[in-house]
Scaffold this active site. Structure first.
Site, PDB file in Angstrom:
ATOM      1  N   ALA A  78       0.820  -1.215   0.000  1.00 24.30           N
ATOM      2  CA  ALA A  78       0.000   0.000   0.000  1.00 24.30           C
ATOM      3  C   ALA A  78       0.851   1.260   0.000  1.00 24.30           C
ATOM      4  O   ALA A  78       0.441   2.305   0.482  1.00 24.30           O
ATOM      5  CB  ALA A  78      -0.921  -0.010   1.222  1.00 24.30           C
ATOM      6  N   ARG A 103      -2.671   8.492 -10.554  1.00 27.73           N
ATOM      7  CA  ARG A 103      -3.841   8.702 -11.408  1.00 27.73           C
ATOM      8  C   ARG A 103      -5.120   9.055 -10.640  1.00 27.73           C
ATOM      9  O   ARG A 103      -6.130   9.399 -11.242  1.00 27.73           O
ATOM     10  CB  ARG A 103      -4.068   7.456 -12.278  1.00 27.73           C
ATOM     11  CG  ARG A 103      -3.079   7.388 -13.429  1.00 27.73           C
ATOM     12  CD  ARG A 103      -3.297   6.158 -14.263  1.00 27.73           C
ATOM     13  NE  ARG A 103      -2.820   4.959 -13.592  1.00 27.73           N
ATOM     14  CZ  ARG A 103      -3.124   3.713 -13.969  1.00 27.73           C
ATOM     15  NH1 ARG A 103      -3.937   3.523 -14.984  1.00 27.73           N
ATOM     16  NH2 ARG A 103      -2.639   2.673 -13.321  1.00 27.73           N
ATOM     17  N   GLN A 129       8.126   1.822   3.577  1.00 25.15           N
ATOM     18  CA  GLN A 129       8.969   1.703   2.375  1.00 25.15           C
ATOM     19  C   GLN A 129       9.305   3.143   1.965  1.00 25.15           C
ATOM     20  O   GLN A 129       8.479   3.826   1.362  1.00 25.15           O
ATOM     21  CB  GLN A 129       8.189   0.979   1.268  1.00 25.15           C
ATOM     22  CG  GLN A 129       9.010   0.692   0.039  1.00 25.15           C
ATOM     23  CD  GLN A 129       8.157   0.222  -1.132  1.00 25.15           C
ATOM     24  OE1 GLN A 129       6.932   0.388  -1.141  1.00 25.15           O
ATOM     25  NE2 GLN A 129       8.803  -0.359  -2.139  1.00 25.15           N
ATOM     26  N   THR A 162       6.903  -3.307  -6.509  1.00 24.97           N
ATOM     27  CA  THR A 162       6.167  -4.257  -5.650  1.00 24.97           C
ATOM     28  C   THR A 162       7.107  -5.285  -5.016  1.00 24.97           C
ATOM     29  O   THR A 162       6.898  -5.701  -3.870  1.00 24.97           O
ATOM     30  CB  THR A 162       5.077  -4.981  -6.459  1.00 24.97           C
ATOM     31  OG1 THR A 162       5.658  -5.490  -7.680  1.00 24.97           O
ATOM     32  CG2 THR A 162       3.935  -4.057  -6.827  1.00 24.97           C
ATOM     33  N   LYS A 178     -29.431  20.586  19.288  1.00 28.16           N
ATOM     34  CA  LYS A 178     -27.994  20.359  19.482  1.00 28.16           C
ATOM     35  C   LYS A 178     -27.750  20.061  20.944  1.00 28.16           C
ATOM     36  O   LYS A 178     -28.193  20.815  21.802  1.00 28.16           O
ATOM     37  CB  LYS A 178     -27.190  21.588  19.057  1.00 28.16           C
ATOM     38  CG  LYS A 178     -25.710  21.329  19.004  1.00 28.16           C
ATOM     39  CD  LYS A 178     -24.866  22.454  19.596  1.00 28.16           C
ATOM     40  CE  LYS A 178     -25.035  22.608  21.080  1.00 28.16           C
ATOM     41  NZ  LYS A 178     -24.206  23.630  21.692  1.00 28.16           N
ATOM     42  N   TYR A 183     -35.392  25.957  17.718  1.00 25.19           N
ATOM     43  CA  TYR A 183     -33.992  25.622  17.927  1.00 25.19           C
ATOM     44  C   TYR A 183     -33.784  25.419  19.418  1.00 25.19           C
ATOM     45  O   TYR A 183     -34.030  26.335  20.216  1.00 25.19           O
ATOM     46  CB  TYR A 183     -33.042  26.735  17.428  1.00 25.19           C
ATOM     47  CG  TYR A 183     -31.651  26.491  17.967  1.00 25.19           C
ATOM     48  CD1 TYR A 183     -30.951  25.352  17.561  1.00 25.19           C
ATOM     49  CD2 TYR A 183     -31.080  27.311  18.936  1.00 25.19           C
ATOM     50  CE1 TYR A 183     -29.706  25.055  18.097  1.00 25.19           C
ATOM     51  CE2 TYR A 183     -29.831  27.016  19.476  1.00 25.19           C
ATOM     52  CZ  TYR A 183     -29.155  25.887  19.051  1.00 25.19           C
ATOM     53  OH  TYR A 183     -27.933  25.576  19.595  1.00 25.19           O
ATOM     54  N   TYR A 193     -26.354  30.841  23.616  1.00 29.34           N
ATOM     55  CA  TYR A 193     -25.007  31.326  23.296  1.00 29.34           C
ATOM     56  C   TYR A 193     -24.979  32.836  23.417  1.00 29.34           C
ATOM     57  O   TYR A 193     -25.811  33.537  22.831  1.00 29.34           O
ATOM     58  CB  TYR A 193     -24.679  30.889  21.858  1.00 29.34           C
ATOM     59  CG  TYR A 193     -23.307  31.274  21.372  1.00 29.34           C
ATOM     60  CD1 TYR A 193     -22.175  30.902  22.089  1.00 29.34           C
ATOM     61  CD2 TYR A 193     -23.148  31.985  20.193  1.00 29.34           C
ATOM     62  CE1 TYR A 193     -20.911  31.240  21.629  1.00 29.34           C
ATOM     63  CE2 TYR A 193     -21.879  32.320  19.722  1.00 29.34           C
ATOM     64  CZ  TYR A 193     -20.765  31.953  20.446  1.00 29.34           C
ATOM     65  OH  TYR A 193     -19.525  32.278  19.993  1.00 29.34           O
TER      66      TYR A 193
END
Ligand code: UD1
Ligand code: CA
Length: 505
Positions: A17, A23, A86, A92, A369, A384, A405
């Site tokens: 890997a 590409r 590597q 390979t 939230k 809200y 807030y």
């Protein structure tokens, strides 16, 4: 995750890997590109772990820091597990040369054979790999390679066979003669190799080819020349062997993986109204008799219970949904939990930390939230609520908003059991509404409301008799085009002419 023993031989695995994946045209290392929600490397590592009984080694190079960071999180699933760096990607064969000593350095983990696979073939299945390993052992081969026949073999290494069909060698596309290029049997890049042979062969690899790289494929010819047995396991599912080199390949893998996942769900008792238009990530769980409508997306670690209905275009990410839940159209749930029998949406947005208890109801255009909604409580329209804890059987009226807030920090709102909040209420946090309290519509709550109290902060209403009609009269006579309007000229007064306004939209 435990390794499945294939016969008596101990198998170690190497996943290659380290390549750049040029590409893909991406800043992200190729093997971290996702297929059905997981980096393609996850599929290779999972497969290797399922088949191998010894160390799984992953060779990383290009973008190794990012790949290593990812592997660090997943490591526990793949033990015993090694990451091999590597530094320069010299091919390979060079990648296998780096991994071999890592896999063999610990005597107690010594393997009889090595499974070598590319990190960029996420569609490969355990069935195919196990069949290949079994074939290798039953043939008592020194080397077995996975091959398939495809109509468009360009770019792949071709399998060159002798007169009686025996495998002779692999020739890379760039090194192939015109005649060899006509061969349609290709090397998938998956091998089972006896440990003794591999060790020796690796030291004999030379970069004598068009790319000046060390090719692992050269060990096939070496084995043949040494009179060792080399066989090919030919799979007829060539889609499975697709190596991902471009975004186009990635899309092919994505589609196929999702098809498999949808099929698995249907076999497990989930109804998909249109399987082509449901997107479910690898690892998502869905219970029996749940129906998924077109456009549903279930992502990450989402778990859905039995007998739920999830309507069109709803997206759930890392969310937990109990049994008998209805999620109406176009909802977004992110790291949310919804308990049994709740009804959500349409058009609800449950942000991280939303917890809806049994039979809760979250309706149209409601955003939550970090908010807990108690059993049987309702937040039905246009609200809200942030950083809020709501008890049982609470009704939150339309348009209610927490002001959590202040530009610097977030503050909590507590709404206790059996509270009734009228429409268009602002709750300025931190604030607590005591059990059974009633908040009048239009109230701005700035201080705590005691249990069973009525909270109201409204300016008293006054009605001025006839004032509206009088105002209309004044405005009509002073408007610049008042005359034209009175004469009924439609051209001159578009703003005041409803018909004209409609036409111009
Ligand atoms: C390779 C095979 C080819 C086969 C094809 C299947 C060789 C020489 N060729 O070609 O016969 O048909 O796979 O897809 O093996 N990698 C490293 N380090 C390196 C170079 C590559 O780890 O130095 C990894 C890549 O990340 C990739 C895999 O090895 O996962 C294959 O490399 P790639 O360059 O894609 O090989 P192909 O040219 O596709
Ligand atoms: Ca490749």
């Amino acid at each position: 995750m435990t390794g499945v023993m294939s016969g008596k031989k101990n198998t170690a695995a190497m996943i290659l890997a380290a390549g750049q994946g040029t590409r893909m045209k991406s800043a992200l290392p190729k093997v971290l590109h996702r297929v059905a929600g997981r980096p393609m490397l996850w599929y290779a590592a999972t497969l290797a772990r399922q088949v191998a009984t010894r160390t799984v080694a992953i060779v990383v190079g290009h973008g190794s820091e990012q790949v290593q960071t990812y592997l660090e999180q997943e490591k526990a699933n793949f033990e015993p597990f090694e990451v091999v760096i590597q530094e320069k990607q010299l091919g390979t064969g060079h990648a296998v040369q780096q991994a071999y000593p890592v896999c063999t350095r610990n005597d107690s983990r010594q393997a009889d054979q090595f499974l070598i696979l590319n990190g960029d073939t996420p569609l490969l299945t355990q069935d195919t790999l196990t069949s290949m390993v079994d074939y290798h052992q039953s043939e008592e081969a020194s080397l077995t390679l996975l091959t398939t026949v495809i109509p468009e073999p360009r770019g792949y290494g071709r399998v060159v066979r002798g007169p009686s069909g025996e495998v002779r060698r692999i020739v890379e596309d760039r090194d192939a003669s015109a005649e060899e290029r006509n061969i349609s049997e290709i090397n998938v890049g998956t091998y089972v190799v006896e440990a003794g042979f591999l060790g020796k062969a690796l030291s004999q690899l030379r970069p004598q080819n068009a790319q000046g790289e060390y090719y692992i494929t050269d060990i096939i010819q070496m084995a043949v020349q040494q009179g060792l047995k080399v066989v090919a396991w030919v799979t007829n599912d060539s889609l499975e062997t697709t190596g991902i080199n471009t975004r186009e390949h990635l899309a092919v893998a994505e589609k196929e993986m999702r098809r498999r996942i949808c099929r698995r769900l249907m076999l497990a008792g989930v109804t998909l109204l249109d399987p082509d238009r449901v997107i479910v990530d690898e690892g998502v769980e869905v219970g029996r008799d749940t129906s998924l409508y077109p456009g549903v997306m279930l992502e990450g670690r989402t778990v859905i219970g039995d007998n739920c209905i999830i309507h069109s275009n709803s997206r759930l990410n890392n969310s937990l949904v109990g049994n008998n839940v209805v999620i109406q159209d176009s909802c977004v749930l992110l790291e949310a939990t919804v308990e049994e029998g709740a009804v959500i949406g349409p058009f609800a947005h449950l942000r991280p930390g939303s917890l809806i208890h049994r039979k809760g109801k979250i309706g149209n255009f409601v955003e939550l939230k970090h908010t807990e909604v108690g059993e049987g409580s309702k937040v039905n329209h246009l609200s809200y609520l942030g950083d809020t804890v709501i008890g049982r059987n609470v009704n939150v009226g339309a348009g209610t908003i927490t002001c959590n807030y202040d530009g610097f920090g977030k503050a909590q709102t507590r709404i206790e059991d059996n509270v009734f909040i009228g429409s268009d209420v602002q709750l300025i946090a931190p604030v607590t509404i005591g059990e059974g309290a009633l908040i009048a519509a239009g109230t701005t709550v700035t201080k705590n409301v005691p249990p069973n109290a009525l909270g109201i902060s409204r300016v008293a209403q006054i009605n001025k008799e006839g004032a509206a009609a009088k105002r209309r009269e004044i405005l009509a006579s002073s408007a610049p085009n008042a005359k034209a309007k009175q004469q009924g000229d439609p051209e001159s007064s578009p703003r005041l002419n409803p018909q004209r306004q409609k036409d111009s939209v």
